[in-house]
Design an enzyme around this catalytic site. Structure first.
Site, PDB file in Angstrom:
ATOM      1  N   LYS A 279       0.859  -1.177   0.000  1.00  0.00           N
ATOM      2  CA  LYS A 279       0.000   0.000   0.000  1.00  0.00           C
ATOM      3  C   LYS A 279       0.901   1.234   0.000  1.00  0.00           C
ATOM      4  O   LYS A 279       1.756   1.379   0.877  1.00  0.00           O
ATOM      5  CB  LYS A 279      -0.897  -0.005   1.246  1.00  0.00           C
ATOM      6  CG  LYS A 279      -2.055   0.975   1.179  1.00  0.00           C
ATOM      7  CD  LYS A 279      -3.129   0.545   0.177  1.00  0.00           C
ATOM      8  CE  LYS A 279      -4.382   1.410   0.288  1.00  0.00           C
ATOM      9  NZ  LYS A 279      -5.143   1.138   1.521  1.00  0.00           N
ATOM     10  N   HIS A 280       0.737   2.092  -0.975  1.00  0.00           N
ATOM     11  CA  HIS A 280       1.552   3.295  -1.105  1.00  0.00           C
ATOM     12  C   HIS A 280       3.044   2.977  -1.064  1.00  0.00           C
ATOM     13  O   HIS A 280       3.826   3.608  -0.361  1.00  0.00           O
ATOM     14  CB  HIS A 280       1.189   4.305  -0.018  1.00  0.00           C
ATOM     15  CG  HIS A 280      -0.234   4.751  -0.072  1.00  0.00           C
ATOM     16  ND1 HIS A 280      -0.783   5.353  -1.190  1.00  0.00           N
ATOM     17  CD2 HIS A 280      -1.246   4.652   0.832  1.00  0.00           C
ATOM     18  CE1 HIS A 280      -2.052   5.620  -0.965  1.00  0.00           C
ATOM     19  NE2 HIS A 280      -2.368   5.203   0.250  1.00  0.00           N
ATOM     20  N   HIS A 528      14.697   5.584   0.540  1.00  0.00           N
ATOM     21  CA  HIS A 528      14.039   6.880   0.708  1.00  0.00           C
ATOM     22  C   HIS A 528      13.082   7.167  -0.440  1.00  0.00           C
ATOM     23  O   HIS A 528      13.165   6.543  -1.479  1.00  0.00           O
ATOM     24  CB  HIS A 528      15.076   7.997   0.812  1.00  0.00           C
ATOM     25  CG  HIS A 528      15.921   7.894   2.041  1.00  0.00           C
ATOM     26  ND1 HIS A 528      17.271   7.602   1.991  1.00  0.00           N
ATOM     27  CD2 HIS A 528      15.608   8.006   3.346  1.00  0.00           C
ATOM     28  CE1 HIS A 528      17.751   7.562   3.215  1.00  0.00           C
ATOM     29  NE2 HIS A 528      16.770   7.801   4.070  1.00  0.00           N
TER      30      HIS A 528
END
Length: 528
Positions: A279-280, A528
């Site tokens: 998710k995301h 990141h």
């Protein structure tokens, strides 16, 4: 004055002869004179069409094994001359240069040659020189010249000529020129990228190229335009997958599906089924199981709330039982190496679900590059293909991990590699039971993961959170003992982390005091 330019003379020189004869025959039907080279001329002539060899026009034979055939003023003058410039027209008459209004060239198959693993000399020989030179000449002079480098544009050219009595419009020639320059740029990118890899050099200038696969409805948000380009590699994944059902993938779908499939590929299907739910771009559940269905259920139970509307990746072909379980909640995309008839039939009832199959998994340790744009530049690095095995670990505590703790630590470590930093992953019995992602503080990531585990325990009516007796992975070192203590409070009994902090001794001492087993990997997995 009209911008229409009648096409009277065409030069065709192609390596990909798909559709060539039909196209050439249609041009002849419009009264176009054909020029050609080598094998292309032979193919046109064998089809019974009149064609003139370029060597006959230039007065020079093809030479040096075909390396030199179109690099001649008669050819480039015919492409570059400005028809509305008296000086150019005079030079054409003086030197017997005939105008060329249509250039059809596709380049030597350099990319395909490299993909086949050809040796250095063979790759060099498949670098086209004359083709790109002609394409650039024709594209520059698109005020008067049509340039075609993609077979898929043949039909458009013939349609344009049919609509304009054998002529083409300026706007049409502009679009063709853009396609041509895009092709030569991508071609040069492939050559320079291959050579940099072959020499092991970091090039002074770096370029990237792709082929348009899909114009997206929008990007991450509706006000952002977006498109999806493929790079031509055969790496299994979202770019090469077959979509069996559902509407087109969105920008976020593509990004999340890639993240899911790259994660699940960390788990070799020979070692059993594995499922990742994303998710995301962050995993909200990853697990192994005796079956694909069991692996899915264990992954789903890590965070059922976040799994809603997520992306599911599987490392083995899907079956009906798993498809039935997945269909219990709304899922955006399911990607797997394959899917049997039962699975496809079940998913077919879910019109909003996209099913992708890939016929394989990406190699998680293969060399690749990642690219990120920053203001004024690009950050380029090797893909994180680091892999830690049991023999690479250094036990730093008085207590060594048990066999089960070791297995769970290594599982957690592979998942942590795919979680946004700061990443904390709790694993028990081959399944994630708590994941904390993307927090500014590693302690907060640990607390969030533990809190999610408590929520799941309450939801499922479990007597205690599954983090009790778990192993925990941290993508980077614990800078202070508080992160380790938070994990211990959540019930973790073993930890895996890179090590390397100035306070490693304090962290190790805290682990020993708490009776924990801890290992260092010597490798960090920032994401990141």
């Amino acid at each position: 004055m009209t911008d229409l330019v009648p096409v009277r003379r065409a030069l065709l020189s192609v390596s990909d002869k798909t559709g060539l004869i039909d196209f050439a025959r249609a041009l002849v039907g419009h009264g176009v004179e054909l020029l050609s080279t080598g094998g292309t001329a032979a193919a046109i002539r064998d089809a019974g069409l009149d064609v003139k060899d370029v060597s006959e026009v230039t007065g020079f034979p093809e030479m040096m094994d075909g390396r030199v055939k179109t690099l001649h003023p008669i050819v480039h003058g015919g492409l570059l001359a400005l028809r509305d410039d008296e000086g150019h027209v005079g030079a054409m008459k003086e030197h017997g240069i005939g105008a060329i209004e249509l250039l059809v060239v596709n380049l030597y198959p350099f990319e395909e040659t490299v993909a086949k693993g050809a040796d250095y000399a063979t790759c060099i020989e498949n670098i086209d020189i004359g083709g790109p030179a002609m394409l650039r000449s024709a594209a520059k002079n698109h005020k008067f010249v049509n340039v075609v480098t993609d077979v898929q544009d043949y039909e458009a050219v013939l349609g344009e000529m049919a609509d304009n009595d054998g002529a083409t419009s300026y706007a049409f020639r502009q679009r063709l020129a853009l396609t041509a320059y895009s092709r030569t740029a991508a071609y040069d990118t492939a050559v320079s990228g291959w050579m940099a890899g072959a020499l092991g050099e970091t090039p002074r200038r770096k370029s990237f190229a792709g082929s348009l696969a899909q114009t997206l409805r929008y990007g991450e948000n509706p006000h952002q335009q977006a498109a999806f380009y493929t790079d031509g590699s055969a790496r299994p994944g979202v770019a090469t997958a077959q979509q069996h059902q559902g509407k087109e993938l969105s920008y976020n779908n593509i990004n999340d599906t890639d993240a899911a499939f790259e994660l699940v590929a960390e788990f070799d299907p020979k070692d059993g089924p594995a499922v990742a739910i994303i998710k995301h771009a962050n995993p909200c559940g990853v697990a192994r199981g005796a079956s694909v269905a069991e692996a899915y259920q264990k992954a789903f139970e890590c965070d059922q709330t976040s799994a809603f509307g997520g992306i599911i990746a599987v490392n083995q072909p899907l079956d009906g039982e798993t498809a039935e379980a997945i269909s219990g909640i709304f899922t955006e995309v399911v990607i797997a190496p394959g899917a049997d008839n039962d699975a496809r039939a079940i998913f077919a009832k879910k019109k909003n679900l996209r099913l992708l199959t890939t016929d394989g998994l990406p190699d998680p340790v293969a060399a690749a590059l990642t690219v990120r744009q920053v203001s004024g530049g690009l950050l380029v690095q090797d893909k994180d293909n680091g892999r830690i095995m049991a023999g690479d670990l250094k036990v730093v505590t008085k207590r060594a991990p048990t066999e089960q703790e070791l297995s769970d630590m290594l599982f957690a470590w592979r998942v942590a590699k795919h979680v946004k930093s700061n990443a904390i992953v709790y694993v028990k019995d081959g399944a994630t039971v708590g994941i904390g992602a993307g927090q500014m503080s590693r302690v907060d990531s640990s607390r969030i993961a533990a809190r999610k585990a408590q929520d799941v325990a309450e939801l499922l009516g479990l007597p205690q959170p599954r983090t009790i007796g778990s192993a925990v992975a941290s993508d980077a070192f614990f800078p202070f003992a508080d992160g380790l203590q938070t994990a211990a409070e959540a019930g973790a009994t073993a930890l895996i982390q890179p090590g390397g902090s100035m306070r490693d001794d304090e962290v190790i001492a805290a682990a020993d005091e708490l009776g924990l087993a801890m290992v260092f990997t010597g490798m960090r997995h920032f994401r990141h």
